[in-house]
Design a protein around this motif. Sequence first.
Motif, short mmCIF file in Angstrom:
data_model
loop_
_atom_site.label_atom_id
_atom_site.label_comp_id
_atom_site.label_asym_id
_atom_site.label_seq_id
_atom_site.Cartn_x
_atom_site.Cartn_y
_atom_site.Cartn_z
N GLY A 167 -6.59 14.87 5.96
CA GLY A 167 -5.85 14.81 5.82
C GLY A 167 -5.39 13.56 4.63
O GLY A 167 -6.01 12.83 4.31
N VAL A 168 -4.00 13.17 4.02
CA VAL A 168 -4.02 11.96 3.20
C VAL A 168 -2.49 12.45 3.72
O VAL A 168 -1.32 13.45 3.79
CB VAL A 168 -3.56 12.52 2.03
CG1 VAL A 168 -3.11 12.25 1.01
CG2 VAL A 168 -5.35 13.19 1.49
N LEU A 169 -1.77 10.10 3.33
CA LEU A 169 -1.00 10.00 4.09
C LEU A 169 -0.02 9.38 2.96
O LEU A 169 -0.93 8.22 2.44
CB LEU A 169 -1.00 8.65 4.29
CG LEU A 169 -1.26 9.59 6.46
CD1 LEU A 169 -1.57 8.88 7.26
CD2 LEU A 169 -0.48 10.55 6.69
N SER A 170 1.41 9.32 2.49
CA SER A 170 1.21 9.15 0.82
C SER A 170 2.79 8.36 0.70
O SER A 170 3.54 9.07 1.55
CB SER A 170 1.35 10.14 -0.27
OG SER A 170 1.71 9.21 -1.42
N VAL A 206 -3.45 6.78 1.56
CA VAL A 206 -4.11 6.93 2.40
C VAL A 206 -5.01 8.08 3.00
O VAL A 206 -4.12 8.76 3.22
CB VAL A 206 -3.54 6.73 4.17
CG1 VAL A 206 -4.39 6.56 5.37
CG2 VAL A 206 -2.27 5.31 4.45
N VAL A 207 -6.18 7.64 2.82
CA VAL A 207 -6.89 9.24 3.29
C VAL A 207 -7.83 9.33 4.72
O VAL A 207 -8.42 8.14 4.67
CB VAL A 207 -8.65 9.34 1.44
CG1 VAL A 207 -8.80 10.34 2.51
CG2 VAL A 207 -7.32 10.07 0.59
N ARG A 232 2.43 8.44 -15.15
CA ARG A 232 1.40 9.24 -15.55
C ARG A 232 1.04 10.11 -14.30
O ARG A 232 0.79 10.02 -13.49
CB ARG A 232 0.46 8.13 -15.67
CG ARG A 232 -1.01 9.10 -16.70
CD ARG A 232 -1.93 7.96 -17.39
NE ARG A 232 -1.72 7.06 -17.47
CZ ARG A 232 -0.81 7.14 -18.67
NH1 ARG A 232 -2.06 8.12 -19.29
NH2 ARG A 232 -0.71 5.52 -19.75
N THR A 233 0.32 11.39 -14.31
CA THR A 233 0.03 12.47 -13.04
C THR A 233 -1.26 11.34 -12.96
O THR A 233 -1.96 11.40 -14.36
CB THR A 233 0.17 13.81 -13.64
OG1 THR A 233 1.63 13.66 -14.49
CG2 THR A 233 -0.63 14.54 -12.80
N VAL A 234 -1.39 11.71 -12.12
CA VAL A 234 -2.78 11.55 -11.56
C VAL A 234 -3.52 12.11 -10.09
O VAL A 234 -2.92 12.80 -10.07
CB VAL A 234 -3.18 10.41 -10.70
CG1 VAL A 234 -5.05 9.65 -10.59
CG2 VAL A 234 -2.88 9.01 -12.39
N HIS A 235 -4.85 12.30 -11.09
CA HIS A 235 -5.27 14.13 -10.19
C HIS A 235 -6.00 12.70 -8.78
O HIS A 235 -6.56 12.44 -8.61
CB HIS A 235 -6.47 14.87 -10.84
CG HIS A 235 -6.42 15.58 -9.80
ND1 HIS A 235 -5.94 16.61 -9.12
CD2 HIS A 235 -7.83 16.57 -9.38
CE1 HIS A 235 -5.98 17.93 -8.81
NE2 HIS A 235 -7.45 17.39 -8.57
N LEU A 236 -5.64 12.87 -7.74
CA LEU A 236 -6.01 12.77 -6.33
C LEU A 236 -7.53 14.03 -5.96
O LEU A 236 -7.05 15.17 -5.32
CB LEU A 236 -5.12 12.55 -5.49
CG LEU A 236 -6.30 12.04 -3.98
CD1 LEU A 236 -6.63 10.36 -3.94
CD2 LEU A 236 -4.79 11.69 -2.92
N ILE A 237 -8.10 13.09 -5.76
CA ILE A 237 -9.46 14.32 -4.66
C ILE A 237 -9.85 13.33 -3.10
O ILE A 237 -10.35 12.02 -3.19
CB ILE A 237 -10.71 14.93 -4.76
CG1 ILE A 237 -10.10 15.08 -6.40
CG2 ILE A 237 -11.67 15.02 -4.75
CD1 ILE A 237 -10.82 14.14 -7.35
N ALA A 238 -9.46 13.93 -1.59
CA ALA A 238 -10.01 13.23 -0.50
C ALA A 238 -10.94 14.14 0.06
O ALA A 238 -10.66 15.54 -0.56
CB ALA A 238 -8.62 13.26 0.02
N HIS A 245 5.35 11.42 2.59
CA HIS A 245 4.33 12.71 2.21
C HIS A 245 3.32 12.58 2.47
O HIS A 245 2.37 11.66 2.87
CB HIS A 245 4.30 12.50 0.24
CG HIS A 245 5.89 12.76 0.38
ND1 HIS A 245 6.56 13.35 0.09
CD2 HIS A 245 6.80 11.24 -0.35
CE1 HIS A 245 7.77 12.92 -0.37
NE2 HIS A 245 8.26 10.85 -0.80
N ARG A 246 2.83 14.05 3.06
CA ARG A 246 1.64 14.26 3.60
C ARG A 246 0.87 15.07 3.42
O ARG A 246 1.18 15.99 2.89
CB ARG A 246 1.46 13.90 4.92
CG ARG A 246 2.88 14.79 5.59
CD ARG A 246 2.93 14.01 6.80
NE ARG A 246 4.35 14.93 7.78
CZ ARG A 246 5.52 14.53 7.23
NH1 ARG A 246 6.05 13.31 6.34
NH2 ARG A 246 7.04 15.43 7.76
N ALA A 247 -0.68 15.11 2.83
CA ALA A 247 -1.54 17.00 3.08
C ALA A 247 -2.02 16.52 3.85
O ALA A 247 -2.98 15.94 4.02
CB ALA A 247 -1.29 16.72 1.46
N LEU A 248 -1.85 17.76 5.59
CA LEU A 248 -2.92 17.73 6.41
C LEU A 248 -3.47 18.91 6.68
O LEU A 248 -2.84 19.98 6.37
CB LEU A 248 -2.14 17.25 7.27
CG LEU A 248 -1.48 15.43 7.69
CD1 LEU A 248 -0.23 15.58 8.46
CD2 LEU A 248 -2.21 14.74 7.40
#
Length: 310
Positions: free
Chosen positions: A161-164, A125-126, A192-198, A148-151
């Motif tokens: 913010g990113v919720l994962s 969730v972005v 596979r490693t995927v790059h996410l950009i919010a 997991h999150r990056a806020l």
Amino acid sequence: MKRARVVSRPVLWLSAPALLGLLLPLQRAWMPGQGSVGWALDLFAHWQPLYGAVWLMVCLLGALRDRRWLLGLPLLALPWLTASPVAPRSEAVPDLVVAVANVNIRQHDPDALLDWLQQKPANLVVLTELSPDYAAALAERQYGGFAHRALHPLASPPGLGVLSDRPLSNVRVLADGLGALRIEADLAIGGRTVHLIAAHPKPPMATRKYRARDGLLRELASAAITQPTIVAGDLNATPWSSALLGSDMRSLRRVSGWAPTYPSEARGVFGIGIDHVLVSSGFAGTHAERGPDIGSDHLPVRVGLRWQGE
């Protein structure tokens, strides 16, 4: 005969601007320009559903006088033909479900969002316009079960913010020259490693903001050529904007639709679609939908992604 003469005037007055509006995305793709003229044209390019509705009315009214106006009806396909490229479709089960929600800087209650995610689960969730109060309320509710999150909440619209439900690594918060933020992180999909950009570029309400938005998306598209990439957020651009059109944007394809997401009043009937999920080659979309009213001035979107290989 008198009625025919009466309806011919609005037909003539409306036909030219409606047709020019329908053709604007072609101009934005071929000659976008980065000056004040390009900026102004881009603002008008957003409203393709409106131009299509007006053109339909023009053709039907004109046909009351001359049936040759009906020959213009095929031009109603232009909004579909001129929209930014979409990712291929897949009928397989998605590897990842992504939701995007602009939660509005003045909104402090995430219950409606979490209720929707309970009914329509997502892996990722972005959140854009994430305020400290909204982030604190999410914490009280255990982030809706996301492990997991990056806020990066702020008391201003750039908060993100990113919720994962899967680990995020190499998390970075980056800003452009105007203070618009993006969160970049890596996650694993099928080994596979995927790059996410919010991302949440500034609304293009001035020439410099228009340049910054287009420049950011082209920078992300260039990077997406070499690695699997997902770009998600309130991009402040419709599928007919120069931000998503052009040969240098072909490495990022849209999974989200072009139904209006802003403003949310009346289910976005009079709005524009600016909340998107874009993916690099190798990804296909399994589904795309708008969400319900979550108390924001935006409607959320939710899409399914399937990795199919380069």
